[in-house]
Motif scaffolding. Sequence first.
Motif, PDB file in Angstrom:
ATOM      1  N   LYS A 193       0.832  -1.204   0.000  1.00  0.00           N
ATOM      2  CA  LYS A 193       0.000   0.000   0.000  1.00  0.00           C
ATOM      3  C   LYS A 193       0.869   1.257   0.000  1.00  0.00           C
ATOM      4  N   SER A 194       1.930   1.228   0.779  1.00  0.00           N
ATOM      5  CA  SER A 194       2.860   2.360   0.801  1.00  0.00           C
ATOM      6  C   SER A 194       3.535   2.527  -0.558  1.00  0.00           C
ATOM      7  N   LEU A 195       3.936   1.407  -1.162  1.00  0.00           N
ATOM      8  CA  LEU A 195       4.578   1.462  -2.472  1.00  0.00           C
ATOM      9  C   LEU A 195       3.608   1.979  -3.523  1.00  0.00           C
ATOM     10  N   ASN A 196       2.354   1.545  -3.463  1.00  0.00           N
ATOM     11  CA  ASN A 196       1.339   2.054  -4.388  1.00  0.00           C
ATOM     12  C   ASN A 196       1.196   3.569  -4.268  1.00  0.00           C
ATOM     13  N   GLN A 197       1.155   4.047  -3.037  1.00  0.00           N
ATOM     14  CA  GLN A 197       1.019   5.485  -2.805  1.00  0.00           C
ATOM     15  C   GLN A 197       2.175   6.250  -3.447  1.00  0.00           C
ATOM     16  N   GLU A 198       3.385   5.756  -3.248  1.00  0.00           N
ATOM     17  CA  GLU A 198       4.563   6.428  -3.767  1.00  0.00           C
ATOM     18  C   GLU A 198       4.645   6.362  -5.287  1.00  0.00           C
ATOM     19  N   CYS A 199       4.361   5.191  -5.837  1.00  0.00           N
ATOM     20  CA  CYS A 199       4.577   4.982  -7.272  1.00  0.00           C
ATOM     21  C   CYS A 199       3.432   5.498  -8.135  1.00  0.00           C
TER      22      CYS A 199
END
Length: 571
Positions: free
Chosen positions: A516-522
Amino acid sequence: MALHFKSCFHYLKPQTIGTKAQLSQNSDNVKFDFLPTANKWNILQENLSTACRNSDDLSNNQAGKLKVLKRVFTNIVNVNECSPQGIYMIDAIQRLNIDYHFQEEIDAFLERQYVISTTNWDAFGNDLHQIALYFRLFRQQGYYVPADVFDKFTNKEGKFNQNLGGNIKGMIDLYEASQLSVAGEDMLDEAAQFSGLVLKEKMACLDDHEAKFVRKTLEHPFHKSMAMFTAQDFFGDFHGMNGWLGSFKQVAKLDFSLLQRLHQQEIIQVSKWWTELGLANELKLARNQPLKWYIWSLACLTDPTLSEERIELTKPISFIYLIDDIFDVYGTLDELRLFTDVVSRWDITASEQLPDNMKICFKALYDLINEISSKIYQKKGWDPTDSLRNAVKWKSLCKAFLVEAEWFANGNMPSAEEYLKNGIVSSGVHIVLVHIFFLLGQGLTEENVHTIDGIPSILSSSATILRLWDDMGNAEDENQEGNDGSYVSCLLREHQGLSLKEAREKVMRMVSDAWKSLNQECLFEGTFPTAFTKASLNLARMVPLMYSYDDKRSLPKLEEQVQSLLFDNVL
Protein backbone atom coordinates in the motif's frame (compact mmCIF):
# COMPACT_ATOMS: atom_id res chain seq x y z
CA MET A 1 24.13 -23.02 -31.47
CA ALA A 2 22.05 -22.65 -28.33
CA LEU A 3 22.19 -21.13 -24.92
CA HIS A 4 21.24 -23.63 -22.22
CA PHE A 5 19.62 -22.88 -18.90
CA LYS A 6 21.36 -24.84 -16.15
CA SER A 7 18.55 -25.85 -13.81
CA CYS A 8 20.45 -26.99 -10.76
CA PHE A 9 19.58 -24.29 -8.24
CA HIS A 10 18.83 -25.66 -4.78
CA TYR A 11 19.08 -22.81 -2.30
CA LEU A 12 20.08 -19.19 -2.25
CA LYS A 13 22.98 -19.45 0.20
CA PRO A 14 25.66 -22.12 0.72
CA GLN A 15 24.55 -24.31 3.64
CA THR A 16 26.64 -25.18 6.66
CA ILE A 17 26.07 -27.40 9.66
CA GLY A 18 27.36 -24.82 12.09
CA THR A 19 25.96 -21.46 13.06
CA LYS A 20 27.25 -18.20 11.68
CA ALA A 21 29.12 -17.75 14.94
CA GLN A 22 30.98 -21.01 14.37
CA LEU A 23 31.74 -20.02 10.79
CA SER A 24 33.06 -16.64 11.84
CA GLN A 25 35.28 -17.82 14.67
CA ASN A 26 36.45 -21.21 13.39
CA SER A 27 36.48 -20.88 9.64
CA ASP A 28 39.80 -22.69 9.33
CA ASN A 29 38.30 -25.83 10.90
CA VAL A 30 35.16 -25.96 8.78
CA LYS A 31 35.07 -28.52 5.99
CA PHE A 32 33.00 -27.36 3.08
CA ASP A 33 32.91 -30.61 1.13
CA PHE A 34 29.36 -31.18 2.39
CA LEU A 35 28.17 -27.92 0.81
CA PRO A 36 25.97 -28.18 -2.28
CA THR A 37 27.64 -26.81 -5.39
CA ALA A 38 27.84 -23.03 -5.22
CA ASN A 39 27.76 -22.63 -8.99
CA LYS A 40 24.03 -22.24 -9.43
CA TRP A 41 22.31 -20.43 -12.25
CA ASN A 42 25.52 -20.34 -14.23
CA ILE A 43 25.47 -19.66 -17.97
CA LEU A 44 26.55 -22.44 -20.29
CA GLN A 45 27.37 -21.25 -23.79
CA GLU A 46 27.86 -23.47 -26.79
CA ASN A 47 26.89 -21.65 -29.93
CA LEU A 48 24.43 -18.83 -30.44
CA SER A 49 24.68 -18.47 -34.19
CA THR A 50 20.97 -19.22 -34.70
CA ALA A 51 19.76 -16.73 -32.09
CA CYS A 52 19.36 -13.85 -34.50
CA ARG A 53 18.32 -15.88 -37.53
CA ASN A 54 15.31 -14.37 -39.25
CA SER A 55 15.11 -11.54 -36.69
CA ASP A 56 14.77 -9.00 -39.50
CA ASP A 57 11.88 -10.97 -41.02
CA LEU A 58 10.18 -11.24 -37.64
CA SER A 59 10.64 -7.53 -36.98
CA ASN A 60 9.23 -6.53 -40.38
CA ASN A 61 6.27 -8.86 -39.94
CA GLN A 62 5.59 -7.45 -36.49
CA ALA A 63 5.85 -3.83 -37.66
CA GLY A 64 3.21 -4.41 -40.34
CA LYS A 65 0.81 -6.08 -37.94
CA LEU A 66 1.32 -3.39 -35.30
CA LYS A 67 0.44 -0.67 -37.79
CA VAL A 68 -2.84 -2.40 -38.59
CA LEU A 69 -3.70 -3.07 -34.95
CA LYS A 70 -3.08 0.52 -33.92
CA ARG A 71 -5.67 1.59 -36.50
CA VAL A 72 -8.08 -1.05 -35.22
CA PHE A 73 -7.62 0.14 -31.64
CA THR A 74 -8.04 3.80 -32.55
CA ASN A 75 -11.15 3.14 -34.65
CA ILE A 76 -12.84 1.08 -31.94
CA VAL A 77 -12.24 3.54 -29.10
CA ASN A 78 -13.24 6.55 -31.22
CA VAL A 79 -16.56 5.11 -32.36
CA ASN A 80 -18.09 5.31 -28.90
CA GLU A 81 -16.15 6.98 -26.11
CA CYS A 82 -18.15 5.18 -23.43
CA SER A 83 -18.00 1.75 -25.03
CA PRO A 84 -16.27 -0.86 -22.81
CA GLN A 85 -14.45 -2.25 -25.86
CA GLY A 86 -11.56 0.16 -25.29
CA ILE A 87 -10.82 -1.00 -21.74
CA TYR A 88 -11.18 -4.64 -22.75
CA MET A 89 -8.58 -4.10 -25.45
CA ILE A 90 -6.21 -2.33 -23.07
CA ASP A 91 -6.59 -5.12 -20.53
CA ALA A 92 -5.72 -7.71 -23.19
CA ILE A 93 -2.80 -5.65 -24.52
CA GLN A 94 -1.34 -5.30 -21.04
CA ARG A 95 -1.75 -8.98 -20.20
CA LEU A 96 -0.05 -9.91 -23.48
CA ASN A 97 2.87 -7.64 -22.50
CA ILE A 98 2.74 -5.55 -25.66
CA ASP A 99 1.26 -2.38 -24.15
CA TYR A 100 4.53 -0.45 -24.64
CA HIS A 101 3.83 -0.53 -28.39
CA PHE A 102 0.45 1.17 -27.80
CA GLN A 103 1.37 3.52 -24.98
CA GLU A 104 0.51 6.76 -26.77
CA GLU A 105 -2.88 5.42 -27.83
CA ILE A 106 -3.57 4.06 -24.35
CA ASP A 107 -2.54 7.32 -22.69
CA ALA A 108 -4.81 9.38 -24.93
CA PHE A 109 -7.80 7.08 -24.48
CA LEU A 110 -7.53 6.83 -20.68
CA GLU A 111 -7.05 10.59 -20.35
CA ARG A 112 -10.31 11.18 -22.23
CA GLN A 113 -12.07 8.52 -20.18
CA TYR A 114 -10.83 9.97 -16.91
CA VAL A 115 -12.18 13.41 -17.83
CA ILE A 116 -15.58 11.80 -18.39
CA SER A 117 -15.36 9.93 -15.07
CA THR A 118 -14.69 13.09 -13.06
CA THR A 119 -18.08 14.46 -13.98
CA ASN A 120 -20.17 11.34 -14.41
CA TRP A 121 -19.16 7.84 -13.35
CA ASP A 122 -22.64 6.68 -14.36
CA ALA A 123 -21.53 7.07 -17.97
CA PHE A 124 -19.65 3.81 -17.46
CA GLY A 125 -22.77 1.96 -16.37
CA ASN A 126 -23.45 -0.09 -13.25
CA ASP A 127 -21.66 -3.28 -14.25
CA LEU A 128 -19.20 -4.22 -11.47
CA HIS A 129 -16.94 -5.85 -14.05
CA GLN A 130 -16.61 -2.60 -16.03
CA ILE A 131 -16.37 -0.27 -13.05
CA ALA A 132 -13.63 -2.37 -11.42
CA LEU A 133 -11.66 -2.57 -14.67
CA TYR A 134 -11.90 1.19 -15.22
CA PHE A 135 -10.81 1.70 -11.60
CA ARG A 136 -7.71 -0.47 -12.05
CA LEU A 137 -6.69 1.03 -15.37
CA PHE A 138 -7.10 4.58 -14.09
CA ARG A 139 -5.05 3.94 -10.96
CA GLN A 140 -2.35 2.16 -12.94
CA GLN A 141 -2.16 5.27 -15.09
CA GLY A 142 -1.65 7.44 -12.01
CA TYR A 143 -5.20 8.84 -11.91
CA TYR A 144 -6.53 8.74 -8.38
CA VAL A 145 -10.04 7.34 -8.30
CA PRO A 146 -11.69 7.16 -4.86
CA ALA A 147 -12.69 3.75 -3.57
CA ASP A 148 -16.25 4.99 -2.99
CA VAL A 149 -17.03 4.30 -6.66
CA PHE A 150 -17.86 0.84 -5.30
CA ASP A 151 -20.41 2.18 -2.79
CA LYS A 152 -23.26 1.32 -5.15
CA PHE A 153 -22.35 -2.36 -4.77
CA THR A 154 -22.47 -2.41 -0.95
CA ASN A 155 -25.16 -2.47 1.72
CA LYS A 156 -25.66 -0.11 4.67
CA GLU A 157 -22.96 -1.89 6.67
CA GLY A 158 -20.40 -1.31 3.93
CA LYS A 159 -20.35 -4.98 2.93
CA PHE A 160 -20.55 -6.06 -0.69
CA ASN A 161 -23.92 -7.45 -1.71
CA GLN A 162 -23.88 -11.24 -1.67
CA ASN A 163 -25.76 -11.50 -4.96
CA LEU A 164 -22.64 -10.12 -6.70
CA GLY A 165 -20.95 -13.48 -6.14
CA GLY A 166 -22.52 -14.93 -9.26
CA ASN A 167 -20.71 -12.39 -11.45
CA ILE A 168 -17.37 -14.14 -11.95
CA LYS A 169 -16.03 -11.46 -14.29
CA GLY A 170 -16.96 -8.84 -11.74
CA MET A 171 -15.31 -10.76 -8.90
CA ILE A 172 -12.09 -11.17 -10.89
CA ASP A 173 -11.85 -7.48 -11.72
CA LEU A 174 -12.88 -6.42 -8.21
CA TYR A 175 -10.09 -8.56 -6.78
CA GLU A 176 -7.64 -7.09 -9.32
CA ALA A 177 -8.77 -3.54 -8.48
CA SER A 178 -8.28 -4.12 -4.75
CA GLN A 179 -4.55 -4.72 -5.30
CA LEU A 180 -4.02 -1.02 -6.03
CA SER A 181 -5.13 0.10 -2.59
CA VAL A 182 -3.33 2.57 -0.35
CA ALA A 183 -3.40 2.93 3.42
CA GLY A 184 -6.78 3.67 4.99
CA GLU A 185 -8.94 2.33 2.15
CA ASP A 186 -11.18 -0.04 4.11
CA MET A 187 -13.47 -0.39 1.13
CA LEU A 188 -10.73 -1.98 -0.94
CA ASP A 189 -9.67 -4.23 1.93
CA GLU A 190 -13.27 -5.44 2.07
CA ALA A 191 -13.29 -5.83 -1.72
CA ALA A 192 -10.19 -8.04 -1.61
CA GLN A 193 -11.57 -10.21 1.18
CA PHE A 194 -15.03 -10.57 -0.36
CA SER A 195 -13.96 -11.23 -3.95
CA GLY A 196 -11.11 -13.51 -2.92
CA LEU A 197 -13.41 -15.68 -0.82
CA VAL A 198 -16.06 -15.86 -3.54
CA LEU A 199 -13.54 -16.81 -6.22
CA LYS A 200 -12.08 -19.58 -4.05
CA GLU A 201 -15.55 -20.97 -3.41
CA LYS A 202 -16.64 -20.76 -7.05
CA MET A 203 -13.58 -22.44 -8.57
CA ALA A 204 -15.05 -25.92 -8.17
CA CYS A 205 -18.09 -24.87 -10.23
CA LEU A 206 -16.15 -23.40 -13.15
CA ASP A 207 -14.91 -25.11 -16.29
CA ASP A 208 -11.20 -25.89 -16.48
CA HIS A 209 -10.38 -22.76 -18.46
CA GLU A 210 -12.17 -20.38 -16.10
CA ALA A 211 -10.90 -22.18 -12.99
CA LYS A 212 -7.30 -21.88 -14.22
CA PHE A 213 -7.73 -18.16 -14.89
CA VAL A 214 -9.28 -17.60 -11.44
CA ARG A 215 -6.56 -19.58 -9.70
CA LYS A 216 -3.83 -17.59 -11.41
CA THR A 217 -5.61 -14.34 -10.55
CA LEU A 218 -5.67 -15.25 -6.87
CA GLU A 219 -2.05 -16.40 -6.87
CA HIS A 220 -0.67 -13.67 -9.13
CA PRO A 221 -2.93 -10.62 -9.45
CA PHE A 222 -1.92 -8.51 -12.43
CA HIS A 223 -0.71 -5.44 -10.52
CA LYS A 224 1.65 -7.55 -8.40
CA SER A 225 2.96 -9.79 -11.18
CA MET A 226 5.34 -9.53 -14.12
CA ALA A 227 3.50 -9.56 -17.44
CA MET A 228 6.62 -10.87 -19.18
CA PHE A 229 6.23 -14.11 -17.22
CA THR A 230 2.44 -14.42 -17.43
CA ALA A 231 1.76 -13.32 -21.02
CA GLN A 232 1.89 -16.86 -22.39
CA ASP A 233 -0.93 -17.90 -20.09
CA PHE A 234 -3.30 -15.30 -21.51
CA PHE A 235 -5.07 -17.39 -24.12
CA GLY A 236 -8.64 -17.04 -22.86
CA ASP A 237 -11.09 -14.27 -23.65
CA PHE A 238 -13.05 -13.22 -20.59
CA HIS A 239 -14.66 -10.30 -22.41
CA GLY A 240 -16.64 -12.13 -25.05
CA MET A 241 -15.75 -13.12 -28.58
CA ASN A 242 -13.67 -10.22 -29.76
CA GLY A 243 -12.33 -10.70 -33.26
CA TRP A 244 -9.30 -8.55 -32.58
CA LEU A 245 -7.92 -10.73 -29.79
CA GLY A 246 -6.39 -13.32 -32.13
CA SER A 247 -4.51 -10.59 -34.00
CA PHE A 248 -3.11 -9.18 -30.77
CA LYS A 249 -1.94 -12.65 -29.77
CA GLN A 250 -0.08 -13.02 -33.06
CA VAL A 251 1.76 -9.76 -32.44
CA ALA A 252 2.47 -10.82 -28.85
CA LYS A 253 4.11 -14.04 -30.03
CA LEU A 254 6.27 -12.19 -32.54
CA ASP A 255 7.20 -9.68 -29.85
CA PHE A 256 8.01 -12.48 -27.40
CA SER A 257 10.38 -14.11 -29.89
CA LEU A 258 12.14 -10.86 -30.77
CA LEU A 259 12.65 -9.98 -27.11
CA GLN A 260 13.89 -13.50 -26.46
CA ARG A 261 16.67 -13.01 -28.99
CA LEU A 262 17.57 -9.64 -27.48
CA HIS A 263 17.74 -11.06 -23.97
CA GLN A 264 19.88 -13.98 -25.08
CA GLN A 265 22.40 -11.56 -26.53
CA GLU A 266 22.40 -9.60 -23.27
CA ILE A 267 23.05 -12.79 -21.31
CA ILE A 268 26.07 -13.51 -23.47
CA GLN A 269 27.47 -10.07 -22.67
CA VAL A 270 26.86 -10.58 -18.95
CA SER A 271 28.57 -13.95 -19.11
CA LYS A 272 31.57 -12.45 -20.89
CA TRP A 273 31.91 -9.73 -18.25
CA TRP A 274 31.59 -12.21 -15.38
CA THR A 275 34.08 -14.65 -16.87
CA GLU A 276 36.67 -11.95 -17.54
CA LEU A 277 36.21 -10.53 -14.03
CA GLY A 278 37.44 -13.86 -12.63
CA LEU A 279 35.83 -13.61 -9.19
CA ALA A 280 34.25 -17.04 -9.51
CA ASN A 281 37.78 -18.46 -9.35
CA GLU A 282 38.78 -16.34 -6.37
CA LEU A 283 35.58 -16.84 -4.34
CA LYS A 284 34.87 -20.50 -4.95
CA LEU A 285 32.36 -20.80 -2.10
CA ALA A 286 30.37 -17.78 -3.25
CA ARG A 287 27.44 -17.97 -5.60
CA ASN A 288 28.21 -18.17 -9.28
CA GLN A 289 24.81 -17.12 -10.64
CA PRO A 290 25.13 -14.57 -13.44
CA LEU A 291 21.87 -15.71 -15.02
CA LYS A 292 19.92 -15.10 -11.83
CA TRP A 293 21.52 -11.70 -11.32
CA TYR A 294 20.56 -10.77 -14.86
CA ILE A 295 16.95 -11.86 -14.28
CA TRP A 296 16.68 -9.22 -11.55
CA SER A 297 17.82 -6.58 -14.05
CA LEU A 298 15.50 -7.88 -16.74
CA ALA A 299 12.54 -7.78 -14.37
CA CYS A 300 13.26 -4.24 -13.16
CA LEU A 301 14.04 -2.71 -16.56
CA THR A 302 11.57 -4.23 -19.00
CA ASP A 303 11.74 -1.61 -21.75
CA PRO A 304 13.47 -3.23 -24.75
CA THR A 305 15.47 -0.04 -25.37
CA LEU A 306 17.23 -0.41 -21.99
CA SER A 307 19.56 -3.21 -23.06
CA GLU A 308 22.77 -1.48 -21.96
CA GLU A 309 21.19 -0.45 -18.66
CA ARG A 310 20.17 -4.05 -17.90
CA ILE A 311 23.70 -5.28 -18.48
CA GLU A 312 25.21 -2.55 -16.30
CA LEU A 313 22.67 -3.11 -13.50
CA THR A 314 23.50 -6.81 -13.35
CA LYS A 315 27.03 -5.94 -12.25
CA PRO A 316 26.31 -4.21 -8.90
CA ILE A 317 23.58 -6.79 -8.22
CA SER A 318 26.25 -9.50 -8.48
CA PHE A 319 28.33 -7.74 -5.82
CA ILE A 320 25.39 -7.63 -3.40
CA TYR A 321 25.29 -11.42 -3.58
CA LEU A 322 29.08 -11.80 -3.42
CA ILE A 323 29.47 -9.55 -0.39
CA ASP A 324 26.61 -11.37 1.31
CA ASP A 325 28.53 -14.61 0.78
CA ILE A 326 31.74 -13.07 2.10
CA PHE A 327 29.95 -12.35 5.37
CA ASP A 328 28.30 -15.78 5.42
CA VAL A 329 31.12 -18.16 4.53
CA TYR A 330 34.40 -16.22 4.50
CA GLY A 331 36.47 -14.64 7.22
CA THR A 332 36.46 -14.19 10.96
CA LEU A 333 34.54 -11.41 12.65
CA ASP A 334 37.74 -9.35 12.87
CA GLU A 335 38.30 -9.74 9.14
CA LEU A 336 34.69 -8.80 8.41
CA ARG A 337 35.01 -5.70 10.57
CA LEU A 338 38.14 -4.73 8.66
CA PHE A 339 36.39 -5.31 5.34
CA THR A 340 33.49 -3.12 6.47
CA ASP A 341 35.90 -0.39 7.52
CA VAL A 342 37.69 -0.47 4.16
CA VAL A 343 34.38 -0.24 2.27
CA SER A 344 33.24 2.60 4.56
CA ARG A 345 36.41 4.57 3.87
CA TRP A 346 36.37 3.59 0.18
CA ASP A 347 40.13 3.44 0.37
CA ILE A 348 41.90 1.20 -2.13
CA THR A 349 45.20 1.56 -0.23
CA ALA A 350 43.64 0.39 3.03
CA SER A 351 42.37 -2.74 1.27
CA GLU A 352 45.95 -4.10 1.29
CA GLN A 353 45.31 -5.15 4.89
CA LEU A 354 42.50 -7.50 3.82
CA PRO A 355 42.74 -11.23 3.13
CA ASP A 356 43.36 -11.83 -0.56
CA ASN A 357 39.81 -12.86 -1.47
CA MET A 358 38.31 -9.80 0.23
CA LYS A 359 40.95 -7.51 -1.26
CA ILE A 360 40.22 -8.77 -4.76
CA CYS A 361 36.48 -8.37 -4.25
CA PHE A 362 36.80 -4.79 -2.98
CA LYS A 363 39.17 -3.84 -5.80
CA ALA A 364 36.68 -5.20 -8.36
CA LEU A 365 33.82 -3.30 -6.69
CA TYR A 366 35.89 -0.10 -6.51
CA ASP A 367 36.71 -0.31 -10.21
CA LEU A 368 33.12 -1.18 -11.15
CA ILE A 369 31.59 1.86 -9.41
CA ASN A 370 34.11 4.15 -11.08
CA GLU A 371 33.39 2.55 -14.45
CA ILE A 372 29.60 2.80 -14.11
CA SER A 373 29.85 6.38 -12.85
CA SER A 374 31.99 7.32 -15.84
CA LYS A 375 29.51 5.77 -18.29
CA ILE A 376 26.58 7.59 -16.66
CA TYR A 377 28.46 10.90 -16.73
CA GLN A 378 29.29 10.48 -20.42
CA LYS A 379 25.74 9.53 -21.32
CA LYS A 380 23.67 11.68 -18.94
CA GLY A 381 26.01 14.54 -18.01
CA TRP A 382 25.72 13.86 -14.28
CA ASP A 383 28.50 12.38 -12.13
CA PRO A 384 26.86 9.92 -9.69
CA THR A 385 30.10 8.69 -8.09
CA ASP A 386 29.38 10.08 -4.63
CA SER A 387 25.83 8.74 -4.62
CA LEU A 388 26.84 5.26 -5.79
CA ARG A 389 29.46 4.77 -3.09
CA ASN A 390 28.44 7.04 -0.22
CA ALA A 391 27.43 6.16 3.31
CA VAL A 392 23.93 4.92 2.57
CA LYS A 393 25.03 2.46 -0.12
CA TRP A 394 27.83 -0.09 0.10
CA LYS A 395 28.95 1.09 3.53
CA SER A 396 25.49 0.62 5.01
CA LEU A 397 25.10 -2.76 3.27
CA CYS A 398 28.32 -4.07 4.80
CA LYS A 399 27.45 -2.63 8.21
CA ALA A 400 24.07 -4.38 8.07
CA PHE A 401 25.74 -7.69 7.13
CA LEU A 402 28.24 -7.18 9.97
CA VAL A 403 25.49 -6.52 12.49
CA GLU A 404 23.85 -9.81 11.50
CA ALA A 405 27.16 -11.68 11.76
CA GLU A 406 27.77 -10.26 15.25
CA TRP A 407 24.25 -11.15 16.37
CA PHE A 408 24.74 -14.76 15.41
CA ALA A 409 28.33 -14.95 16.67
CA ASN A 410 27.43 -13.53 20.08
CA GLY A 411 24.16 -15.38 20.39
CA ASN A 412 22.36 -12.11 21.15
CA MET A 413 19.35 -12.30 18.89
CA PRO A 414 17.61 -8.99 18.14
CA SER A 415 14.02 -8.01 18.61
CA ALA A 416 11.76 -8.38 15.60
CA GLU A 417 11.79 -4.62 15.12
CA GLU A 418 15.59 -4.42 15.27
CA TYR A 419 15.94 -7.35 12.91
CA LEU A 420 13.60 -5.87 10.30
CA LYS A 421 15.17 -2.42 10.45
CA ASN A 422 18.58 -3.91 9.78
CA GLY A 423 17.21 -6.45 7.31
CA ILE A 424 15.70 -3.76 5.12
CA VAL A 425 19.22 -2.41 4.58
CA SER A 426 20.85 -5.84 4.18
CA SER A 427 18.33 -6.67 1.44
CA GLY A 428 20.45 -4.55 -0.93
CA VAL A 429 17.33 -3.01 -2.50
CA HIS A 430 18.56 0.52 -1.90
CA ILE A 431 21.71 -0.21 -3.91
CA VAL A 432 19.74 -1.69 -6.80
CA LEU A 433 17.24 1.16 -7.03
CA VAL A 434 19.82 3.93 -6.69
CA HIS A 435 21.79 2.41 -9.56
CA ILE A 436 18.57 2.18 -11.58
CA PHE A 437 17.82 5.84 -10.89
CA PHE A 438 21.14 7.00 -12.29
CA LEU A 439 21.27 4.48 -15.14
CA LEU A 440 17.86 5.71 -16.34
CA GLY A 441 19.10 9.28 -16.02
CA GLN A 442 15.64 10.88 -15.74
CA GLY A 443 14.78 13.49 -13.13
CA LEU A 444 18.43 14.16 -12.32
CA THR A 445 18.04 17.20 -10.10
CA GLU A 446 19.80 18.12 -6.87
CA GLU A 447 16.52 17.69 -5.00
CA ASN A 448 15.82 14.21 -6.39
CA VAL A 449 19.39 13.05 -5.85
CA HIS A 450 19.25 14.27 -2.25
CA THR A 451 15.93 12.47 -1.77
CA ILE A 452 17.13 9.17 -3.21
CA ASP A 453 20.32 9.30 -1.15
CA GLY A 454 18.15 9.44 1.97
CA ILE A 455 16.38 6.10 1.26
CA PRO A 456 12.84 7.43 0.67
CA SER A 457 9.69 5.38 1.18
CA ILE A 458 9.70 4.10 -2.39
CA LEU A 459 12.99 2.31 -1.60
CA SER A 460 12.16 1.18 1.93
CA SER A 461 8.75 -0.22 0.92
CA SER A 462 10.29 -2.38 -1.80
CA ALA A 463 13.04 -3.47 0.60
CA THR A 464 10.48 -4.40 3.26
CA ILE A 465 8.58 -6.55 0.78
CA LEU A 466 11.78 -8.34 -0.26
CA ARG A 467 13.07 -8.87 3.28
CA LEU A 468 9.78 -10.29 4.58
CA TRP A 469 9.25 -12.55 1.58
CA ASP A 470 12.83 -13.81 1.84
CA ASP A 471 12.34 -14.61 5.51
CA MET A 472 9.01 -16.29 4.84
CA GLY A 473 10.78 -18.62 2.42
CA ASN A 474 13.56 -19.31 4.90
CA ALA A 475 11.16 -20.00 7.74
CA GLU A 476 9.13 -22.39 5.65
CA ASP A 477 11.83 -24.25 3.79
CA GLU A 478 14.86 -24.33 6.04
CA ASN A 479 13.13 -25.77 9.12
CA GLN A 480 15.11 -23.28 11.16
CA GLU A 481 15.87 -24.05 14.77
CA GLY A 482 17.74 -20.93 15.79
CA ASN A 483 20.85 -21.30 13.61
CA ASP A 484 19.80 -18.51 11.29
CA GLY A 485 17.64 -15.43 11.55
CA SER A 486 14.34 -14.39 10.09
CA TYR A 487 11.61 -11.98 11.05
CA VAL A 488 9.29 -14.93 11.64
CA SER A 489 11.72 -16.58 14.07
CA CYS A 490 12.14 -13.28 15.91
CA LEU A 491 8.37 -12.99 16.29
CA LEU A 492 8.07 -16.54 17.60
CA ARG A 493 10.85 -15.93 20.11
CA GLU A 494 9.26 -12.69 21.37
CA HIS A 495 5.72 -14.06 21.56
CA GLN A 496 5.84 -17.53 23.06
CA GLY A 497 2.15 -18.21 22.51
CA LEU A 498 2.24 -17.28 18.84
CA SER A 499 1.93 -20.14 16.37
CA LEU A 500 3.93 -20.35 13.15
CA LYS A 501 0.72 -19.89 11.17
CA GLU A 502 -0.19 -16.74 13.12
CA ALA A 503 3.32 -15.35 12.69
CA ARG A 504 3.21 -15.92 8.94
CA GLU A 505 -0.22 -14.29 8.72
CA LYS A 506 1.16 -11.24 10.54
CA VAL A 507 4.06 -11.08 8.09
CA MET A 508 1.69 -11.26 5.12
CA ARG A 509 -0.30 -8.35 6.56
CA MET A 510 2.94 -6.40 6.82
CA VAL A 511 3.74 -7.22 3.19
CA SER A 512 0.28 -5.96 2.25
CA ASP A 513 0.88 -2.72 4.16
CA ALA A 514 4.25 -2.26 2.42
CA TRP A 515 2.50 -2.70 -0.93
CA LYS A 516 0.00 0.00 0.00
CA SER A 517 2.86 2.36 0.80
CA LEU A 518 4.58 1.46 -2.47
CA ASN A 519 1.34 2.05 -4.39
CA GLN A 520 1.02 5.48 -2.81
CA GLU A 521 4.56 6.43 -3.77
CA CYS A 522 4.58 4.98 -7.27
CA LEU A 523 1.07 5.73 -8.47
CA PHE A 524 0.14 9.05 -6.93
CA GLU A 525 3.07 10.97 -5.45
CA GLY A 526 4.87 11.89 -8.68
CA THR A 527 8.19 12.53 -6.92
CA PHE A 528 10.20 10.43 -9.36
CA PRO A 529 9.90 9.81 -13.11
CA THR A 530 7.56 7.07 -14.32
CA ALA A 531 10.38 4.85 -15.58
CA PHE A 532 11.91 4.75 -12.09
CA THR A 533 8.64 4.13 -10.27
CA LYS A 534 7.86 1.32 -12.71
CA ALA A 535 11.25 -0.26 -11.95
CA SER A 536 10.51 0.00 -8.22
CA LEU A 537 7.17 -1.72 -8.70
CA ASN A 538 8.76 -4.38 -10.89
CA LEU A 539 11.37 -5.19 -8.26
CA ALA A 540 8.60 -5.78 -5.71
CA ARG A 541 6.59 -7.78 -8.26
CA MET A 542 9.54 -10.08 -8.85
CA VAL A 543 10.12 -10.88 -5.19
CA PRO A 544 7.59 -13.73 -4.72
CA LEU A 545 8.98 -15.55 -7.75
CA MET A 546 12.55 -15.14 -6.51
CA TYR A 547 11.79 -16.45 -3.02
CA SER A 548 9.15 -19.17 -3.49
CA TYR A 549 11.15 -22.17 -2.31
CA ASP A 550 9.83 -25.71 -2.38
CA ASP A 551 10.56 -28.43 0.17
CA LYS A 552 13.80 -29.22 -1.67
CA ARG A 553 15.04 -25.65 -1.15
CA SER A 554 14.71 -25.11 -4.86
CA LEU A 555 12.89 -22.51 -6.95
CA PRO A 556 10.99 -24.58 -9.52
CA LYS A 557 8.56 -21.81 -10.46
CA LEU A 558 11.37 -19.39 -11.20
CA GLU A 559 13.31 -22.01 -13.13
CA GLU A 560 10.24 -22.83 -15.20
CA GLN A 561 9.47 -19.20 -15.93
CA VAL A 562 13.05 -18.37 -16.92
CA GLN A 563 13.25 -21.43 -19.14
CA SER A 564 10.03 -20.38 -20.86
CA LEU A 565 10.95 -16.72 -21.16
CA LEU A 566 14.42 -17.20 -22.56
CA PHE A 567 14.36 -20.44 -24.49
CA ASP A 568 10.86 -21.74 -25.36
CA ASN A 569 9.69 -21.38 -28.94
CA VAL A 570 6.22 -19.80 -29.12
CA LEU A 571 5.97 -19.37 -32.90
